[in-house]
Design a protein around this motif. Sequence first.
Motif, mmCIF file in Angstrom:
data_model
loop_
_atom_site.group_PDB
_atom_site.id
_atom_site.type_symbol
_atom_site.label_atom_id
_atom_site.label_comp_id
_atom_site.label_asym_id
_atom_site.label_seq_id
_atom_site.Cartn_x
_atom_site.Cartn_y
_atom_site.Cartn_z
ATOM 1 N N GLY A 108 0.792 -1.220 0.000
ATOM 2 C CA GLY A 108 0.000 0.000 0.000
ATOM 3 C C GLY A 108 0.824 1.270 0.000
ATOM 4 O O GLY A 108 0.271 2.375 -0.021
ATOM 5 N N GLU A 109 2.146 1.130 0.000
ATOM 6 C CA GLU A 109 3.025 2.291 0.015
ATOM 7 C C GLU A 109 4.443 1.856 -0.321
ATOM 8 O O GLU A 109 4.792 0.676 -0.252
ATOM 9 C CB GLU A 109 3.003 2.996 1.367
ATOM 10 N N ALA A 110 5.254 2.826 -0.691
ATOM 11 C CA ALA A 110 6.661 2.578 -0.996
ATOM 12 C C ALA A 110 7.377 3.914 -1.072
ATOM 13 O O ALA A 110 6.752 4.977 -1.053
ATOM 14 C CB ALA A 110 6.806 1.816 -2.316
ATOM 15 N N VAL A 111 8.695 3.839 -1.169
ATOM 16 C CA VAL A 111 9.532 5.024 -1.354
ATOM 17 C C VAL A 111 10.389 4.806 -2.582
ATOM 18 O O VAL A 111 10.949 3.719 -2.778
ATOM 19 C CB VAL A 111 10.412 5.273 -0.110
ATOM 20 N N VAL A 112 10.489 5.830 -3.422
ATOM 21 C CA VAL A 112 11.355 5.797 -4.597
ATOM 22 C C VAL A 112 12.516 6.756 -4.347
ATOM 23 O O VAL A 112 12.301 7.918 -4.006
ATOM 24 C CB VAL A 112 10.588 6.190 -5.871
ATOM 25 N N VAL A 113 13.728 6.244 -4.516
ATOM 26 C CA VAL A 113 14.932 7.017 -4.226
ATOM 27 C C VAL A 113 15.445 7.624 -5.523
ATOM 28 O O VAL A 113 16.019 6.934 -6.365
ATOM 29 C CB VAL A 113 16.020 6.131 -3.581
ATOM 30 N N ALA A 114 15.222 8.917 -5.700
ATOM 31 C CA ALA A 114 15.683 9.611 -6.897
ATOM 32 C C ALA A 114 17.202 9.691 -6.887
ATOM 33 O O ALA A 114 17.820 9.921 -5.850
ATOM 34 C CB ALA A 114 15.085 11.015 -6.960
ATOM 35 N N VAL A 118 16.345 3.240 -7.018
ATOM 36 C CA VAL A 118 16.005 2.221 -6.034
ATOM 37 C C VAL A 118 14.617 2.494 -5.483
ATOM 38 O O VAL A 118 14.238 3.655 -5.274
ATOM 39 C CB VAL A 118 17.042 2.198 -4.882
ATOM 40 N N GLY A 119 13.851 1.433 -5.248
ATOM 41 C CA GLY A 119 12.575 1.531 -4.565
ATOM 42 C C GLY A 119 12.648 0.761 -3.265
ATOM 43 O O GLY A 119 13.277 -0.300 -3.191
ATOM 44 N N LEU A 120 12.020 1.281 -2.225
ATOM 45 C CA LEU A 120 12.005 0.645 -0.902
ATOM 46 C C LEU A 120 10.564 0.375 -0.494
ATOM 47 O O LEU A 120 9.745 1.293 -0.478
ATOM 48 C CB LEU A 120 12.667 1.554 0.139
ATOM 49 N N VAL A 121 10.273 -0.881 -0.174
ATOM 50 C CA VAL A 121 8.931 -1.266 0.254
ATOM 51 C C VAL A 121 8.973 -1.645 1.723
ATOM 52 O O VAL A 121 9.736 -2.537 2.116
ATOM 53 C CB VAL A 121 8.409 -2.459 -0.576
ATOM 54 N N PRO A 122 8.176 -0.989 2.578
ATOM 55 C CA PRO A 122 8.194 -1.323 4.007
ATOM 56 C C PRO A 122 7.410 -2.596 4.310
ATOM 57 O O PRO A 122 6.262 -2.740 3.914
ATOM 58 C CB PRO A 122 7.533 -0.103 4.655
ATOM 59 N N VAL A 123 8.059 -3.508 5.011
ATOM 60 C CA VAL A 123 7.413 -4.740 5.456
ATOM 61 C C VAL A 123 7.487 -4.750 6.979
ATOM 62 O O VAL A 123 8.587 -4.818 7.547
ATOM 63 C CB VAL A 123 8.110 -5.989 4.871
ATOM 64 N N HIS A 134 14.364 -2.691 -4.097
ATOM 65 C CA HIS A 134 14.107 -3.163 -5.454
ATOM 66 C C HIS A 134 14.687 -2.145 -6.427
ATOM 67 O O HIS A 134 14.895 -0.990 -6.078
ATOM 68 C CB HIS A 134 12.596 -3.272 -5.729
ATOM 69 N N ARG A 135 14.904 -2.581 -7.646
ATOM 70 C CA ARG A 135 15.203 -1.610 -8.684
ATOM 71 C C ARG A 135 13.938 -0.816 -8.993
ATOM 72 O O ARG A 135 12.830 -1.355 -8.981
ATOM 73 C CB ARG A 135 15.696 -2.302 -9.945
ATOM 74 N N ALA A 136 14.079 0.459 -9.281
ATOM 75 C CA ALA A 136 12.938 1.308 -9.633
ATOM 76 C C ALA A 136 13.343 2.192 -10.801
ATOM 77 O O ALA A 136 14.523 2.524 -10.967
ATOM 78 C CB ALA A 136 12.507 2.165 -8.445
#
Length: 257
Positions: A108-114, A118-123, A134-136
């Motif tokens: 339901g949410e994530a962070v994209v690192v400009a 890189v993408g970060l998904v909170p678990v 993850h790659r983004a």
Amino acid sequence: MSTDLPVSARLAWWGTAWLRGQVVTDLLLDAVIGDEATHAVAGLGHLGLGAPADTSRGTGTGTETLLGGLARLRAEGATSFGAAFPVEGDLVGLGGPAGFNTEAVEAGEAVVVAGADVGLVPVTVGAATTWVAHRAVRRQLPDVGEADRALRQELLAAADALARLEVARWRPEVADHLMNLRHRAPLSAPDGVPARCVELAARGLQAVAVVELALVDDGGAISAAEAQARRDALTPLERAGRRALVAACSPEVWPPA
């Protein structure tokens, strides 16, 4: 979604301020971790990024502390952190690839690192959150002004629709929330976040919370047709609320200071 700032929004705001030298490390960690016990970052090594800035902070399992992970991203060229709040059928704030999108929708949410792709998904498990890397790829984002106007329009439309559908008869607290949209608890934000974005994030969160409240038990609907009518009336508001929150928490589209 409650009216509290989601964890991805907190990382977007305070993480960006930290990258830009506007907050110290302790404030970053306090704001992001909040009441939880710990945060960690997993998977950066699998993306081919450099070694941890401080190898003593790792666990030996490909997981490192939040600070260690963010420091590594900074060393890899990260320029900002931006939030995404996607749902199935509306991947707002995401650009891909598919694997990252799928995990972000599930969370339901994530962070994209400009700057670092890189993408970060909170678990979250119990009181611990792991940000899985993850790659983004580059994403398209709603403009702050556009998101603001759309949210205002949908709030008016939803209020009219809910009045016609007599939602207040079944859930008077929904009407109370709609009437009190101008009286919101202020959000805490670090230096560097435009005041307009802080206010937009608060209204976006409130809009989504109103929708969730109105749809509890299908809003007290007495028939399937009425339940669907209420859902149809509120879906645009929920979408506008999430898009407002994404714009408010994406430094790539912030207005100049």
